[in-house]
Design an enzyme around this catalytic site. Structure first.
Site, PDB file in Angstrom:
ATOM      1  CB  ILE A 140      -2.890   2.859   6.011  1.00  0.00           C
ATOM      2  CG1 ILE A 140      -2.652   4.334   6.372  1.00  0.00           C
ATOM      3  CG2 ILE A 140      -4.362   2.512   6.085  1.00  0.00           C
ATOM      4  CD1 ILE A 140      -3.307   5.308   5.399  1.00  0.00           C
ATOM      5  CG  ASP A 141      -1.517  -2.727   8.841  1.00  0.00           C
ATOM      6  OD1 ASP A 141      -0.585  -2.514   8.034  1.00  0.00           O
ATOM      7  OD2 ASP A 141      -1.327  -3.015  10.027  1.00  0.00           O
ATOM      8  CB  VAL A 142      -5.846  -1.394   3.332  1.00  0.00           C
ATOM      9  CG1 VAL A 142      -7.166  -1.443   2.587  1.00  0.00           C
ATOM     10  CG2 VAL A 142      -5.486   0.036   3.708  1.00  0.00           C
TER      11      VAL A 142
END
Length: 171
Positions: free
Chosen positions: A129-131
């Site tokens: 997950i790129d946050v």
């Protein structure tokens, strides 16, 4: 007491390992084959290899590269980039990957997480997950190497992918 583990993540762009700076700038580091060899010798507990161009370029990850890399490492190897089907996962496992990391696929088709976990085991499926902090000052999931805002809350999505069978989550 839990043992501390050192996990190294190698980002591959245009066939070379790069250092990502805020998803915008990429500094070249070197050849992935050499990088994994050094990491193995340094006592890393796990290596993650992510080809960040594969999905964008609409191509599969370089299976030959993964086969070469897997022969040089004797720690768990996680591989991600360009994965679209269960067959892609199977091929990467055949090439020597121990775990598979999916990112955009998990956003576009979350049910694949459950399917993959049932076929290959939850321990094999990692959702990446790129946050980033959005313009409102809140954490948000972005896709396409941090370029496209999804409107998704990272905590909510992490719980969802866990419920679907993801064995690990890479933030």
């Amino acid at each position: 007491m839990l043992k501390k583990r050192i996990v190294s993540s190698l980002i591959i762009k245009n066939g070379i390992v790069v250092q990502s700076i805020a998803f915008k700038n990429y500094l070249p580091v070197g050849d992935p084959r050499v990088s994994v060899e050094f990491l193995s010798k340094w006592g890393i507990d796990e290596i993650i290899v992510l080809d960040i161009d594969a999905t964008k370029d609409n191509r599969k990850i370089d299976f030959n590269l993964i086969t070469e890399i897997s022969k040089k490492v004797f720690v768990p190897l996680t591989v991600g980039g360009g994965i679209k089907t269960l067959k892609d996962i199977q091929e990467l496992l055949y090439c020597g990957a121990d775990k598979i990391s999916i990112n955009k696929l998990a956003l576009e088709n979350p049910k694949i997480i459950k399917e993959a976990a049932m076929v290959f085991g939850a321990q094999c499926i990692i959702v990446s997950i790129d946050v980033k902090i959005n313009q409102s000052g809140k954490y948000e999931i972005f896709s396409d190497s941090g370029k496209i805002a999804t409107g998704l809350d990272p905590i909510f999505f992490a719980k969802k992918v866990e419920d679907l069978g993801a064995g690990e989550i890479l933030v």
